[in-house]
Design an enzyme around this catalytic site. Structure first.
Site, PDB file in Angstrom:
ATOM      1  N   HIS A 102       0.798  -1.227   0.000  1.00 39.04           N
ATOM      2  CA  HIS A 102       0.000   0.000   0.000  1.00 39.04           C
ATOM      3  C   HIS A 102       0.835   1.283   0.000  1.00 39.04           C
ATOM      4  O   HIS A 102       0.318   2.342  -0.305  1.00 39.04           O
ATOM      5  CB  HIS A 102      -0.915   0.034   1.221  1.00 39.04           C
ATOM      6  N   SER A 650     -13.308   0.132   3.907  1.00 40.04           N
ATOM      7  CA  SER A 650     -12.083  -0.555   4.306  1.00 40.04           C
ATOM      8  C   SER A 650     -12.119  -1.160   5.704  1.00 40.04           C
ATOM      9  O   SER A 650     -12.988  -0.858   6.525  1.00 40.04           O
ATOM     10  CB  SER A 650     -10.952   0.450   4.185  1.00 40.04           C
TER      11      SER A 650
HETATM   12  C1  MIC Z   1      -8.753  -0.133   0.719  1.00 38.12           C
HETATM   13  O1  MIC Z   1      -8.902  -0.681  -0.362  1.00 38.12           O
HETATM   14  O2  MIC Z   1      -9.494   0.770   1.151  1.00 38.12           O
HETATM   15  C2  MIC Z   1      -7.591  -0.567   1.591  1.00 38.12           C
HETATM   16  C3  MIC Z   1      -6.626   0.544   1.626  1.00 38.12           C
HETATM   17  O3  MIC Z   1      -6.968  -1.682   1.036  1.00 38.12           O
HETATM   18  C4  MIC Z   1      -8.159  -0.880   2.970  1.00 38.12           C
HETATM   19  C5  MIC Z   1      -7.159  -1.169   3.996  1.00 38.12           C
HETATM   20  C6  MIC Z   1      -6.497   0.051   4.548  1.00 38.12           C
HETATM   21  O4  MIC Z   1      -7.136   1.084   4.713  1.00 38.12           O
HETATM   22  O5  MIC Z   1      -5.301  -0.039   4.826  1.00 38.12           O
HETATM   23  C7  MIC Z   1      -9.160  -2.040   2.974  1.00 38.12           C
HETATM   24  O6  MIC Z   1      -9.823  -2.247   1.983  1.00 38.12           O
HETATM   25  O7  MIC Z   1      -9.339  -2.686   4.007  1.00 38.12           O
HETATM   26 FE1  SF4 Z   2      -4.859  -2.240  -2.520  1.00 35.85          FE
HETATM   27 FE2  SF4 Z   2      -7.228  -2.011  -1.288  1.00 35.85          FE
HETATM   28 FE3  SF4 Z   2      -6.865  -1.140  -3.803  1.00 35.85          FE
HETATM   29 FE4  SF4 Z   2      -6.867  -3.694  -3.324  1.00 35.85          FE
HETATM   30  S1  SF4 Z   2      -8.573  -2.306  -3.036  1.00 35.85           S
HETATM   31  S2  SF4 Z   2      -5.415  -2.619  -4.621  1.00 35.85           S
HETATM   32  S3  SF4 Z   2      -5.877  -3.840  -1.338  1.00 35.85           S
HETATM   33  S4  SF4 Z   2      -5.892  -0.349  -1.949  1.00 35.85           S
END
Ligand code: MIC
Ligand code: SF4
Length: 760
Positions: A102, A650
């Site tokens: 990330h 998320s």
């Molecule tokens: C997202 O797609 O919103 C994320 C970033 O992957 C989040 C996790 C996070 O906020 O670190 C998720 O989907 O859980």
């Molecule tokens: Fe990364 Fe979340 Fe986006 Fe998937 S949805 S690519 S885990 S930030």
């Protein structure tokens, strides 16, 4: 302690152990329920902590489960592992992995961006590497790929159960795994050897008939399901795909569908084990797992009676005829605003969306398989054969190093580059706002299309003026070629700069690479054989990492005189509560990240609705994080009010820890998204819902609020909220909660972690 050191794949013995439990436990639960089982039920009950005793009332009872694995990504692993450290254990109790994906910002292209990320995040990566080495956790370094792709390629297996600190963990349902997105504190329980406690799910069946073909892709299946079920329609349920149409979808296509089940609030989604999964397991070097699954196939599918009469066994059944499904686009701003591509022209006119697109993005954890890129590259070849290039920037993020190396070797990347695509690092990048975009001014209205899964405002580029639409990778590439939102590329030609016209034909591609996968550069670092001597690296005075202190225990008193920090109107997702993008860098530092609390929220009480609130003591309008801090410093406890599906999106537990840390005692809403509600409970914040949704309107900016009945807090018993209005009038009403005895214990102790640390 895990049976053997965590390696780069799931050991065959672990899979054998799981199938032995199916054989032992399914007869017990069949006897108890006296009826056939869906595949999802089989996986859940095979992982029950005590199959003879576990509650069976769907959507009501809470149950204890024993997942086989834990996976964490870098942006959530920091907080999860800071909490795990407080339990002072030698190793994790189940095999666990950390994935660095990330924190890489997309700017120029893969190599440069990765080097910059390694430099900028050195401290965080070093923390994650050392904490993993110490506690027996496998570490996937930056560049190895997005967590869900790496899990699918290496760890997922049919009939397994895992939890992951990311909401798209259900991606592994493409290989028939019950894979549930959780907050860090839930993952900590499992790593510490405690069961995973969650509500016994409901089961929604999606029966697929016909077969996928032509322009229609797996993405269109889930976009359609999202349109039908909406963003809260899957809440509390496992969505199970079955029926003859499933066989026409590859394992990675199935994963796309399961991945985006997060967008309808589902606990997870999954497909039954089939030949396409076996083929994928074999192609990714897991011959033994494929053979084991084949030998246990009857356990890894619905009982035949379920297929014959699904309405009897599922809480709801949806039918989708793949023969009649057409490509769809969803958006802007929400993943359930669903339209067939053919209807986009009308939508652009009626809604005033821009006609042209400003960027097209392919990739993310949901759509970056070999097959996805293959179909995108097929369109690119059709266009470049006639000398056409994209009319909007096309950015590609491969899902994993293995996919990147293979598509490079097989010339698919070159096909995309030939029409002008830029290849970014194997990471989340623009999907989570890690996109340094210089071509659009803040506030400028523009439209983008992506093959990602979320399209909340500001999510990709931080710009409130960006309208984000989601479609399949082939839709995105076709739109990059037409440059338009309102052209139906399935029937209308793409026109080149010199007037050349090309009518694209529906793309075809290999599901799996004919020459096998090229693993690329290995990104796995195993943990230390003996972690006792490993020092976990946290630099004193760091602005990125901060050790946690326990939250204070409940003082035994009802809450009286709470201030209302804000009342959110409309969508209040975790991206509104604790935005990502530039804030990702503070994910290991609770004090610093609390500076973003609610900055994306639309507050009914503020003049400028986004992210500001009113200090009722002097009437001043200030950013919500500042208001929370003012109240905290003055010793004033507060609550926040929310609308439907509050906390959608998320798994980030920061969205629950920040309010707790800043003095929030309760969050009172019309309804919650599952993971966020669980996260609030874990952190000792009371998650409450209006018994009568209309009471939301009664809460005024300058009320003081009492929450009564805390002494007798018990499962299923409502609490009373009293509003003291500024004019001296008083109103009261009942509010509901879903706290079990265990959750109430967390509330009393101050947080679940306080209890865990006491036990550890
Ligand atoms: C997202 O797609 O919103 C994320 C970033 O992957 C989040 C996790 C996070 O906020 O670190 C998720 O989907 O859980
Ligand atoms: Fe990364 Fe979340 Fe986006 Fe998937 S949805 S690519 S885990 S930030």
């Amino acid at each position: 302690m895990p049976a053997e050191p965590v390696g780069p794949s799931t050991p065959t013995a672990l899979v054998e152990g799981v199938y032995a439990r199916f054989a032992e436990r399914l007869p017990v639960i069949r006897e108890r329920l006296g009826r056939p089982l869906t595949f999802g039920e089989k996986v859940m009950f095979a992982h029950a902590d005590d199959v003879a005793m576990i509650g069976t009332a769907r959507g009501q009872d809470y149950g204890d489960y024993r997942p086989d694995r834990v996976a964490m990504q870098d942006a959530t692993a920091q907080m999860a592992l800071l909490q795990f450290m407080l339990a002072e254990l030698a190793t994790t109790a189940v095999p666990s992995t950390v994935h660095c994906d990330h924190l890489i910002q997309a700017r120029v292209g893969a190599a440069t961006d990765l080097a910059v990320a390694n430099d900028q995040n050195a401290e965080v990566y070093e923390f994650l590497r050392t904490v993993s080495a110490k506690y027996g956790i496998g570490f996937w370094k930056p560049g190895s790929g997005i967590i869900h792709q790496v899990v699918l390629e290496n760890y997922a297996f049919p009939g397994g159960m895992m939890v992951g600190t990311d909401s798209h963990t259900p991606n592994a349902g493409g290989l028939g795994m019950v894979a549930i997105g959780v907050g860090g504190a839930d993952a900590v329980d499992v790593m510490a050897g405690w069961p995973f406690n969650t509500k016994v799910p409901k089961h929604i069946g999606v029966r697929l008939t016909g077969s996928l073909s032509g322009w229609t892709s797996p993405k269109d299946v889930i976009l359609r399901v999202a349109g039908i079920l909406t963003v809260k329609g899957g809440t509390g349920a496992i969505v199970e795909y079955f029926g003859p149409g499933a066989a026409s979808i590859s394992a990675t296509g199935k994963a796309t569908i399961c991945n985006m089940g997060a967008e309808i609030g589902a606990t997870c989604s999954l497909f039954e084990f089939d030949e396409r999964m076996a083929a994928y397991l074999r192609a990714t070097g897991r011959e033994a797992v494929a053979a084991l699954a084949e030998a246990n196939a009857a356990s890894l599918r619905n009982d035949p009676e379920v297929d014959a009469d699904p309405e009897r066994y599922y809480d709801r059944v949806i039918e989708i005829d793949l023969d009649h499904l057409v490509p769809h686009l969803v958006g802007p701003h929400t993943p359930d605003l669903d339209r067939p591509i053919a209807k986009m022209r009308e939508a652009v006119i009626e809604e005033g969306y821009p006609q042209t697109i400003s960027a097209a993005l392919v990739g993310s954890c949901t759509n970056s398989s070999y097959e996805d890129i293959g179909r995108a590259a097929n369109l690119a070849r059709q266009a470049s054969a006639k000398g056409l290039r994209v009319k909007a920037p096309l950015l590609i993020t491969p899902g994993s190093e293995q996919v990147r190396a293979t598509i490079e070797r097989d010339g698919l990347l070159a096909d995309l580059e030939a029409i002008g695509a830029t290849v970014l690092a194997n990471a989340c990048g623009p999907c989570i706002g890690q996109w340094q975009r210089d071509d659009i001014a803040p506030g400028e209205v523009n439209a983008i299309v992506s093959s990602f899964n979320r399209n909340f405002p500001k999510r990709n580029d931080g710009n409130a003026g960006t309208l984000s639409f989601i479609g399949s990778p082939e839709t995105v590439v076709a739109m990059a070629l037409t440059g338009r939102l309102d052209v139906d590329f399935t029937v209308e030609p793409v026109v080149g700069a010199d007037g050349t016209e090309v009518l694209l034909t529906a793309p075809t591609a290999d599901e799996l690479p004919a020459r096998g996968f090229d693993p690329g550069e290995s990104g796995f670092i195993p943990p230390a054989a003996d972690g006792a001597g490993v020092e976990v690296a946290i630099r004193p005075g760091s602005d990125r990492l901060e050790a946690l202190a326990p939250f204070p225990a409940w003082d035994g008193q009802d809450f009286r005189g709470l201030r209302v920090l804000m009342k959110a109107t409309g969508k209040c997702t975790t991206d509104h509560i604790s935005p990502a993008g530039p804030w990702l860098k503070y994910r290991g530092h609770l004090t610093n990240i609390s500076g973003n609390l609610f900055i994306g929220a639309n507050n009914a009480f503020a003049l400028d609705p986004s992210g500001t609130g009113v200090d009722v003591r002097d009437g001043s309008h200030v950013p919500l994080p500042e208001l929370a801090k003012r109240y905290k410093d003055a010793g004033i406890a507060w609550l926040a009010i929310g609308d439907e599906n509050y906390g959608e999106g998320s798994s980030r537990e920061h969205a629950a820890m920040e309010p707790r840390y800043m003095g929030g005692r309760a969050i009172l809403v019309r309804s919650f998204a599952r993971i966020h509600e669980a996260n609030l409970k874990k952190q000792g914040v009371l998650p409450l819902t209006f018994k009568d949704a209309a009471d939301y309107e009664r809460v005024l900016v300058d009320d003081t609020v009492d929450i009564l009945g805390l002494d007798d807090l018990a499962p299923g018993v409502p609490l009373t909220v009293v509003l003291h209005h500024a004019d001296g009038s008083v109103e009261s009403f009942e509010v509901l909660h879903t706290m079990s005895e265990e959750h109430i214990g967390w509330f009393r102790a101050g947080s679940a972690l306080n209890l865990l640390a006491a036990r550890g």
